[in-house]
Design a protein around this motif. Structure first.
Motif, PDB file in Angstrom:
ATOM      1  N   GLY A 248      -1.300  15.489  -6.964  1.00 47.59           N
ATOM      2  CA  GLY A 248      -1.894  14.604  -7.961  1.00 47.59           C
ATOM      3  C   GLY A 248      -3.185  15.167  -8.527  1.00 47.59           C
ATOM      4  N   SER A 249      -4.237  14.347  -8.522  1.00 45.59           N
ATOM      5  CA  SER A 249      -5.525  14.785  -9.067  1.00 45.59           C
ATOM      6  C   SER A 249      -6.395  15.480  -8.026  1.00 45.59           C
ATOM      7  CB  SER A 249      -6.287  13.584  -9.636  1.00 45.59           C
ATOM      8  OG  SER A 249      -6.552  12.639  -8.615  1.00 45.59           O
ATOM      9  N   ARG A 250      -5.862  15.639  -6.821  1.00 44.93           N
ATOM     10  CA  ARG A 250      -6.616  16.288  -5.748  1.00 44.93           C
ATOM     11  C   ARG A 250      -6.368  17.797  -5.773  1.00 44.93           C
ATOM     12  NH1 ARG A 250      -7.674  14.311  -0.305  1.00 44.93           N
ATOM     13  NH2 ARG A 250      -6.213  12.627  -0.731  1.00 44.93           N
TER      14      ARG A 250
ATOM     15  N   CYS B 208      -6.400   8.852  -0.704  1.00 40.76           N
ATOM     16  CA  CYS B 208      -6.709   8.627   0.711  1.00 40.76           C
ATOM     17  C   CYS B 208      -7.306   9.890   1.330  1.00 40.76           C
ATOM     18  CB  CYS B 208      -5.466   8.187   1.479  1.00 40.76           C
ATOM     19  SG  CYS B 208      -4.243   9.471   1.694  1.00 40.76           S
ATOM     20  N   ALA B 209      -7.879   9.730   2.513  1.00 42.84           N
ATOM     21  CA  ALA B 209      -8.526  10.849   3.197  1.00 42.84           C
ATOM     22  C   ALA B 209      -7.484  11.883   3.621  1.00 42.84           C
ATOM     23  CB  ALA B 209      -9.291  10.343   4.411  1.00 42.84           C
TER      24      ALA B 209
ATOM     25  N   LYS C 216       0.836  -1.193   0.000  1.00 37.65           N
ATOM     26  CA  LYS C 216       0.000   0.000   0.000  1.00 37.65           C
ATOM     27  C   LYS C 216       0.872   1.244   0.000  1.00 37.65           C
ATOM     28  CE  LYS C 216      -3.806   2.147   2.517  1.00 37.65           C
ATOM     29  NZ  LYS C 216      -4.674   2.060   3.711  1.00 37.65           N
ATOM     30  N   ARG C 217       0.521   2.198  -0.846  1.00 38.36           N
ATOM     31  CA  ARG C 217       1.290   3.428  -0.936  1.00 38.36           C
ATOM     32  C   ARG C 217       1.020   4.290   0.287  1.00 38.36           C
ATOM     33  NH1 ARG C 217       0.470   7.047  -6.185  1.00 38.36           N
ATOM     34  NH2 ARG C 217      -1.625   7.158  -5.293  1.00 38.36           N
ATOM     35  N   PRO C 218       2.060   4.847   0.911  1.00 37.07           N
ATOM     36  CA  PRO C 218       1.840   5.689   2.087  1.00 37.07           C
ATOM     37  C   PRO C 218       1.143   6.986   1.694  1.00 37.07           C
ATOM     38  CG  PRO C 218       4.136   5.794   1.410  1.00 37.07           C
ATOM     39  CD  PRO C 218       3.491   4.719   0.578  1.00 37.07           C
ATOM     40  N   PRO C 219       0.410   7.592   2.623  1.00 38.79           N
ATOM     41  CA  PRO C 219      -0.270   8.856   2.309  1.00 38.79           C
ATOM     42  C   PRO C 219       0.687   9.960   1.877  1.00 38.79           C
ATOM     43  CG  PRO C 219      -1.166   7.895   4.314  1.00 38.79           C
ATOM     44  CD  PRO C 219       0.051   7.097   3.966  1.00 38.79           C
TER      45      PRO C 219
ATOM     46  N   ASP D 153      -5.836  11.306   6.946  1.00 35.34           N
ATOM     47  CA  ASP D 153      -4.741  10.333   6.934  1.00 35.34           C
ATOM     48  C   ASP D 153      -3.441  10.984   6.467  1.00 35.34           C
ATOM     49  OD1 ASP D 153      -6.515   8.400   7.771  1.00 35.34           O
ATOM     50  OD2 ASP D 153      -6.924   7.658   5.744  1.00 35.34           O
ATOM     51  N   ILE D 154      -3.559  11.922   5.530  1.00 32.44           N
ATOM     52  CA  ILE D 154      -2.369  12.637   5.055  1.00 32.44           C
ATOM     53  C   ILE D 154      -1.752  13.445   6.193  1.00 32.44           C
ATOM     54  CG2 ILE D 154      -1.613  14.544   3.579  1.00 32.44           C
ATOM     55  CD1 ILE D 154      -3.501  13.504   1.444  1.00 32.44           C
ATOM     56  N   LEU D 155      -2.594  14.173   6.940  1.00 35.26           N
ATOM     57  CA  LEU D 155      -2.077  14.972   8.055  1.00 35.26           C
ATOM     58  C   LEU D 155      -1.437  14.087   9.120  1.00 35.26           C
ATOM     59  CD1 LEU D 155      -4.811  17.720   8.598  1.00 35.26           C
ATOM     60  CD2 LEU D 155      -2.598  17.936   7.460  1.00 35.26           C
ATOM     61  N   ALA D 156      -2.062  12.937   9.399  1.00 36.13           N
ATOM     62  CA  ALA D 156      -1.517  12.030  10.406  1.00 36.13           C
ATOM     63  C   ALA D 156      -0.161  11.481   9.971  1.00 36.13           C
ATOM     64  CB  ALA D 156      -2.497  10.892  10.664  1.00 36.13           C
TER      65      ALA D 156
END
Length: 240
Positions: free
Chosen positions: A73-75, A40-41, A19-22, A44-47
């Motif tokens: 990315g696409s976000r 990902c949420a 799994k790719r890390p956030p 989760d990125i902030l954490a």
């Protein structure tokens, strides 16, 4: 061996991809790039960002100041989300976010304003792809150029070029406006009329039609709506 058995064995032997890390951090040229997983949420990125900045990698990310690009990315991050990322990185005391990069739809790049402490002396050249703020003087023979606006919180006695990629909405402003030459986009203007020594001229330059005009600095706010730093400027590709 039957086809059903072969399929079952293949399924058993198949290994799940890691799994790719956030958040992934890489060094690109003379800066760090933080890649945020766009699947990902945001929580989760902030954490994960907090864990990396305060965990095993904390020592590697501290020390001398380093510029940071954040690739999403696409976000498309909201202003609140960008502020949260900036706050998390600024707590290290050494990481400075210069830009957010997104490739959703077409490539969008927003450059953070660059802050330069003057004086900018003769022979020095300061260039930035967003807005440029000089705290101090720009001396004769010094050159400051930006694809966005140029703000000099001191005396502008050298050369200033705003909107260097063709942005005619860019401006040049100074606490004491005495340039040897100014240029906005592709239009060059000669210095203003003779200035009285010892008098500070709080003024800014802008394009009106096909000419560069100079007005009092207080008029800048009412002339155009406030825009984000880097809007209308040209982005550059980052290595990935």
């Amino acid at each position: 061996m039957s086809p059903v058995w072969e399929a079952a064995m293949a399924q058993r032997e198949r290994r799940e991809e890691p799994k790719r890390p956030p958040v992934t951090i890489k060094g690109v040229r003379n800066r760090l790039v933080f890649y945020l997983d766009d699947a990902c949420a945001f929580g989760d990125i902030l954490a994960d960002l907090d864990e990396k900045l305060n965990g095993a990698q904390a020592r590697l990310l501290s020390g001398a100041q380093m510029d940071v690009s954040v690739y999403t990315g696409s976000r498309d991050l909201s202003e609140w989300e960008r502020d949260e990322v900036r706050r998390a990185l600024s707590r290290t005391g050494s990481l400075l976010v210069r830009e957010f990069v997104s490739d959703r739809g077409r490539r969008r790049v927003t450059y953070e304003p660059r802050l330069v402490y003057g004086p900018v002396r003769a022979g020095q050249v300061v260039v930035h792809p967003g807005d440029l703020v000089v705290i101090g003087d720009v001396n004769p023979g010094g050159l400051v150029a930006a694809e966005g606006d140029v703000y000099v919180l001191g005396a502008l006695r050298g050369i200033a070029h705003a909107g260097s990629s063709g942005d005619r909405e860019a401006v040049i402003a100074a606490a004491d406006f005495r340039p040897t030459q100014i240029r906005i986009a592709d239009i060059i203007s000669e210095p203003p009329e003779e200035r009285v020594p010892g008098v500070a001229y709080f003024e800014y330059a802008y394009i009106d039609g096909d000419r560069v005009q100079v007005d009092k600095l207080w008029a800048l706010n009412g002339r155009r709506p406030r825009r984000r730093s880097g809007e209308g400027t040209r982005g550059r590709e980052e290595e990935r």
